[in-house]
Scaffold this active site. Structure first.
Site, PDB file in Angstrom:
ATOM      1  N   HIS A  51       0.822  -0.869   0.173  1.00 16.58           N
ATOM      2  CA  HIS A  51       0.187   0.081   0.070  1.00 16.58           C
ATOM      3  C   HIS A  51       0.852   1.308  -0.155  1.00 16.58           C
ATOM      4  O   HIS A  51       2.172   1.243   0.242  1.00 16.58           O
ATOM      5  CB  HIS A  51      -1.039   0.193   1.715  1.00 16.58           C
ATOM      6  N   ASP A  54       2.647   1.506   3.462  1.00 13.86           N
ATOM      7  CA  ASP A  54       3.190   0.505   3.454  1.00 13.86           C
ATOM      8  C   ASP A  54       4.713   1.119   3.287  1.00 13.86           C
ATOM      9  O   ASP A  54       5.686   1.093   3.987  1.00 13.86           O
ATOM     10  CB  ASP A  54       3.195  -0.613   3.050  1.00 13.86           C
TER      11      ASP A  54
HETATM   12  C1  XLS Z   1      -9.318  -6.248   1.172  1.00 10.75           C
HETATM   13  C2  XLS Z   1      -7.971  -6.303  -0.012  1.00 10.75           C
HETATM   14  C3  XLS Z   1      -6.858  -5.510   0.416  1.00 10.75           C
HETATM   15  C4  XLS Z   1      -6.339  -5.457  -1.386  1.00 10.75           C
HETATM   16  C5  XLS Z   1      -5.046  -4.206  -1.026  1.00 10.75           C
HETATM   17  O1  XLS Z   1      -9.942  -7.446   1.583  1.00 10.75           O
HETATM   18  O2  XLS Z   1      -7.871  -8.024  -0.271  1.00 10.75           O
HETATM   19  O3  XLS Z   1      -5.989  -5.829   0.714  1.00 10.75           O
HETATM   20  O4  XLS Z   1      -5.754  -6.621  -1.997  1.00 10.75           O
HETATM   21  O5  XLS Z   1      -5.404  -3.312  -0.834  1.00 10.75           O
END
Ligand code: XLS
Ligand code: MG
Length: 346
Positions: A51, A54
């Site tokens: 992210h 992150d």
């Molecule tokens: C949430 C999502 C999230 C994404 C990344 O449900 O899976 O983790 O994969 O932003």
């Protein structure tokens, strides 16, 4: 069958989570990003998903110059470890600005925030050496139908995508659909919706999809069919393999944990359509069970990869000729049993 593919694997720092849920606190102590990166490397994964925050923690409090500086420092560390960045995704759902959504918020200031932050995310991706932006459109939806206009929301999403595509001519955007949670209904609940939205932007070639197993199940759809649908358009650019036990909260269980046959069919769909041949990664968006002890903290990730590789053997040794004969004879009963026996092994 397409040529045998050597798959590359990745996960994100959030997949080494500490066990908090809406009903209770963490069950494992927080670990640093450096520790997480060291685990990823030690376990032989190839890349990390990020992210934006992150990559650059506390991003909203930092200037553009500072964001770039920290992203460059991270790039050096990743290069030093030989770890690639698979993608960067703007984490739009935490900010007080996005309580009512980001790109589809009813508040123009919030919409501007969401776009500005997405552009910073693109800057980070460029510095980290990836052209892939992932959009999980977490709060782009409603709790009640009267709150927003569905048509206008789709238009706002297309406008936001256009601004991101214009910001950097190289990036590709993979939309990660999910039908619900945190919203009652999300505006882009399936791969079909994501690919239809791609048709509304100025450069549809640069908008594709990411499929997450659990999200397909939450939409009542078959993950293997969703994978093949996206691949029929050449639009499966990333993948979050995990598992989900029916229509519950988003569980992010280890791959194959609930439905091994479905997992087999997902692997078979990837293998027979050549997933990975353009550098795409197998990503595991899985979480440890809350009860997991610190000493077993990474097992959901290594187990998911192990299950994937074992199912890959099953996909590669599936007797396609025998299956073909049964299909020609319309003997699906025998095809069903043949598939079950193959999974059970001798
Ligand atoms: C949430 C999502 C999230 C994404 C990344 O449900 O899976 O983790 O994969 O932003
Ligand atoms: Mg995901």
């Amino acid at each position: 069958m397409a040529k045998k593919q050597n798959y590359k694997f990745c996960f994100g720092p959030w997949n080494i989570s500490e066990g908090a849920d809406p009903y209770g606190p963490t069950t494992r102590p927080a670990q640093t990003f450096d520790w997480k990166l060291a685990q990823l490397k030690k376990l032989g994964f190839d890349a990390m998903m990020f992210h934006d925050d992150d990559a650059v923690p506390d991003i909203d409090a930092k200037s553009e110059a500072q964001i770039r500086k920290e992203a460059k420092e991270l790039r050096k560390r990743l290069d030093g470890e030989g770890i690639a960045a698979e993608m960067v995704a703007p984490r739009l759902w935490f900010s007080p600005m996005t309580i009512d959504g980001g790109y589809t918020s009813n508040d123009p200031k919030a919409r501007r925030y969401a776009i500005d932050r997405s552009l910073r995310c693109i800057d980070i991706a460029k510095i980290l050496g990836t052209d892939l932006i992932v959009l999980w459109l977490a709060r782009e939806g409603t709790y009640l139908r009267e709150a927003k206009s569905g048509k206008r929301s789709v238009e706002l999403l297309a406008q936001a995508l256009d601004k991101m595509l214009a910001h950097d001519k190289r990036i590709r955007i993979a939309i990660e659909p999910k039908p619900n949670e945190p919203m009652d209904h999300a505006y882009i609940p399936t791969i079909g919706h994501a690919l239809a939205l791609a048709q509304l932007v100025r450069d549809p070639k640069r908008v594709g999809a990411l499929i997450e197993t659990a999200h397909c199940i939450l939409a009542g759809l078959d993950p293997a069919d969703e994978i093949e649908f996206a691949m029929a358009f050449g639009k499966l650019w990333s993948l979050h393999l995990n598992d989900q036990n029916g229509l519950k909260f988003d569980q992010d269980k280890p791959f194959g944990s609930t439905n091994l046959r479905s997992a087999f069919n997902q692997v078979r769909a990837l293998e027979r359509n050549g997933y990975g041949s353009r550098g795409e990664y197998i990503c595991f968006d899985v979480h440890p069970f809350r009860s997991t002890k610190v000493e077993h903290w990474m097992d959901h990730l290594t187990n998911s990869r192990r299950t994937f590789l074992r199912l890959l053997e099953k996909a590669r040794t599936f007797d396609e000729a025998a299956a073909g004969k049964l299909i020609a004879d319309r003997d699906y009963q025998a095809l069903d049993q043949m598939s079950i026996e193959h999974l059970l092994g001798k």
